[in-house]
Design a protein around this motif. Structure first.
Motif, PDB file in Angstrom:
ATOM      1  N   THR A   2       0.825  -1.183   0.000  1.00 13.49           N
ATOM      2  CA  THR A   2       0.000   0.000   0.000  1.00 13.49           C
ATOM      3  C   THR A   2       0.868   1.245   0.000  1.00 13.49           C
ATOM      4  OG1 THR A   2      -0.099   0.132   2.395  1.00 13.49           O
ATOM      5  CG2 THR A   2      -1.783  -1.202   1.309  1.00 13.49           C
ATOM      6  N   ALA A   3       0.335   2.334  -0.535  1.00  8.77           N
ATOM      7  CA  ALA A   3       1.081   3.591  -0.561  1.00  8.77           C
ATOM      8  C   ALA A   3       1.452   4.058   0.832  1.00  8.77           C
ATOM      9  CB  ALA A   3       0.282   4.646  -1.306  1.00  8.77           C
ATOM     10  N   PRO A   4       0.522   4.026   1.838  1.00  3.59           N
ATOM     11  CA  PRO A   4       0.904   4.461   3.181  1.00  3.59           C
ATOM     12  C   PRO A   4       2.051   3.653   3.765  1.00  3.59           C
ATOM     13  CG  PRO A   4      -1.475   4.375   2.985  1.00  3.59           C
ATOM     14  CD  PRO A   4      -0.920   3.734   1.753  1.00  3.59           C
ATOM     15  N   LEU A  59       6.221  -3.204   5.354  1.00  2.00           N
ATOM     16  CA  LEU A  59       5.471  -4.308   5.950  1.00  2.00           C
ATOM     17  C   LEU A  59       4.044  -3.866   6.215  1.00  2.00           C
ATOM     18  CD1 LEU A  59       7.909  -5.689   8.692  1.00  2.00           C
ATOM     19  CD2 LEU A  59       7.564  -6.547   6.371  1.00  2.00           C
ATOM     20  N   GLN A  60       3.131  -4.815   6.165  1.00  2.00           N
ATOM     21  CA  GLN A  60       1.769  -4.573   6.598  1.00  2.00           C
ATOM     22  C   GLN A  60       1.466  -5.487   7.774  1.00  2.00           C
ATOM     23  OE1 GLN A  60       0.230  -4.574   2.177  1.00  2.00           O
ATOM     24  NE2 GLN A  60      -1.346  -3.658   3.463  1.00  2.00           N
ATOM     25  N   PHE A  61       0.617  -5.013   8.667  1.00  2.82           N
ATOM     26  CA  PHE A  61       0.241  -5.763   9.855  1.00  2.82           C
ATOM     27  C   PHE A  61      -1.268  -5.767   9.985  1.00  2.82           C
ATOM     28  CE2 PHE A  61       4.260  -3.651  10.763  1.00  2.82           C
ATOM     29  CZ  PHE A  61       5.040  -4.651  11.305  1.00  2.82           C
ATOM     30  N   LEU A  62      -1.798  -6.847  10.532  1.00  2.00           N
ATOM     31  CA  LEU A  62      -3.174  -6.823  10.998  1.00  2.00           C
ATOM     32  C   LEU A  62      -3.134  -6.505  12.485  1.00  2.00           C
ATOM     33  CD1 LEU A  62      -4.899  -9.889   9.281  1.00  2.00           C
ATOM     34  CD2 LEU A  62      -5.004  -7.496   8.633  1.00  2.00           C
ATOM     35  N   GLY A  63      -3.899  -5.518  12.907  1.00  2.00           N
ATOM     36  CA  GLY A  63      -3.885  -5.140  14.307  1.00  2.00           C
ATOM     37  C   GLY A  63      -5.253  -4.734  14.802  1.00  2.00           C
ATOM     38  N   PHE A  79       2.614   2.867   8.665  1.00  2.00           N
ATOM     39  CA  PHE A  79       3.432   1.692   8.386  1.00  2.00           C
ATOM     40  C   PHE A  79       2.606   0.523   7.851  1.00  2.00           C
ATOM     41  CE2 PHE A  79       6.739   3.634  11.128  1.00  2.00           C
ATOM     42  CZ  PHE A  79       7.811   3.469  10.268  1.00  2.00           C
ATOM     43  N   GLY A  80       1.330   0.771   7.519  1.00  2.00           N
ATOM     44  CA  GLY A  80       0.550  -0.255   6.846  1.00  2.00           C
ATOM     45  C   GLY A  80      -0.289  -1.138   7.730  1.00  2.00           C
ATOM     46  N   MET A  81      -0.573  -0.718   8.964  1.00  2.00           N
ATOM     47  CA  MET A  81      -1.419  -1.552   9.807  1.00  2.00           C
ATOM     48  C   MET A  81      -2.846  -1.552   9.278  1.00  2.00           C
ATOM     49  SD  MET A  81      -2.047  -1.547  13.949  1.00  2.00           S
ATOM     50  CE  MET A  81      -0.517  -2.431  14.268  1.00  2.00           C
ATOM     51  N   ILE A  82      -3.445  -2.728   9.238  1.00  2.00           N
ATOM     52  CA  ILE A  82      -4.816  -2.898   8.769  1.00  2.00           C
ATOM     53  C   ILE A  82      -5.687  -3.173   9.978  1.00  2.00           C
ATOM     54  CG2 ILE A  82      -6.338  -4.260   7.291  1.00  2.00           C
ATOM     55  CD1 ILE A  82      -3.744  -5.059   5.747  1.00  2.00           C
ATOM     56  N   PRO A  83      -6.583  -2.254  10.329  1.00  2.00           N
ATOM     57  CA  PRO A  83      -7.375  -2.433  11.557  1.00  2.00           C
ATOM     58  C   PRO A  83      -8.384  -3.561  11.447  1.00  2.00           C
ATOM     59  CG  PRO A  83      -8.121  -0.499  10.359  1.00  2.00           C
ATOM     60  CD  PRO A  83      -6.888  -0.994   9.646  1.00  2.00           C
ATOM     61  N   ILE A  84      -8.444  -4.369  12.493  1.00  2.00           N
ATOM     62  CA  ILE A  84      -9.393  -5.470  12.578  1.00  2.00           C
ATOM     63  C   ILE A  84     -10.222  -5.272  13.844  1.00  2.00           C
ATOM     64  CG2 ILE A  84      -9.658  -7.973  12.854  1.00  2.00           C
ATOM     65  CD1 ILE A  84      -8.687  -7.153  10.110  1.00  2.00           C
ATOM     66  N   GLU A  85     -11.523  -5.351  13.726  1.00  2.00           N
ATOM     67  CA  GLU A  85     -12.389  -5.194  14.889  1.00  2.00           C
ATOM     68  C   GLU A  85     -12.284  -6.426  15.788  1.00  2.00           C
ATOM     69  OE1 GLU A  85     -14.029  -2.585  15.814  1.00  2.00           O
ATOM     70  OE2 GLU A  85     -13.510  -1.425  14.021  1.00  2.00           O
ATOM     71  N   ARG A  86     -12.293  -6.193  17.099  1.00  2.00           N
ATOM     72  CA  ARG A  86     -12.271  -7.321  18.030  1.00  2.00           C
ATOM     73  C   ARG A  86     -13.473  -8.221  17.783  1.00  2.00           C
ATOM     74  NH1 ARG A  86      -9.821  -6.598  23.794  1.00  2.00           N
ATOM     75  NH2 ARG A  86      -8.110  -5.174  23.393  1.00  2.00           N
TER      76      ARG A  86
END
Length: 213
Positions: A2-4, A59-63, A79-86
């Protein structure tokens, strides 16, 4: 990619590494293109920032979505973190990562599933090997050292700039993906954990870390 994530890695990464006086080694071993899993130990909330900053490629992360809020959340997103709902099903997250890997992304993952409560390296969960086998991508082991000193679990980060030699990011040689057989995946998980333990210098706990809500 991703660009970010690319912008964060290029423009924010070097200043963060310099300010933290982190010593980064082994970057030449990280494949520069293609789907890739980067598997690290997990000691501190600082791990996401330092691993993303020290990586030679974005790098991308799921967080958890909570990690994308506030000033630190903006850095995580950069830094590419992809938000995941609890409460989101693990299978959904695995499918999303598999798609990103197919598109050539590098994904950072913490196979312990949570920050170590004791400083030991806890058993790795099965998702890492399953992802590597499904996507047929290599895994680069990483050892992070000293992040729990700078930002201890359950406490606020240290206000003073770390001394040189406190923080280390150590990238290991890439490990080829396992086959789909469950036994091969179990062996692969142990191989990756052994590599991370050697890079981080941690003793190993023969149990999984409890994941708190």
């Amino acid at each position: 990619m991703t660009a970010p994530a690319s912008l964060g890695n290029r423009w924010l990464g070097p200043p963060i590494v310099r300010w933290l006086r982190a010593q980064v080694s082994g970057t030449a071993q990280v494949p520069r293109a293609g789907g890739l899993l980067v598997a690290s130990n997990h000691l501190s909330f600082l791990d996401h920032f330092l691993l993303g900053a020290g990586s030679p490629r974005p790098l991308q992360f799921l967080g958890k979505s909570e990690l994308t809020r506030g000033i630190s959340g903006r850095v995580n997103l950069a830094f590419g973190m992809i938000p995941i709902e609890r409460g989101r099903a693990d299978l959904d997250a695995l499918e999303q990562i598999t798609q990103l890997l197919a598109e050539g992304a590098a994904i950072g993952i913490f196979p312990e599933g949570t920050r170590s409560p004791t400083g030991e390296l806890f058993r790795f969960r099965s998702g890492l090997a399953r992802l590597a086998a499904t996507a047929q991508v290599p895994v680069v082991p990483v050892g992070l050292v000293g992040t729990d000193v700078v930002w201890p679990r359950g406490k606020r980060p240290a206000l003073l700039r770390p001394r040189r030699g406190v923080l280390h990011v150590r990238f290991g040689a890439p490990l080829a993906a396992p086959g789909a057989d469950p036994r091969q995946r179990r062996i692969f998980t142990q191989v990756v954990q052994t590599a991370v333990a050697e890079l981080s210098g941690q003793s190993r706990a023969d149990r999984f870390a409890e994941i708190l809500p």
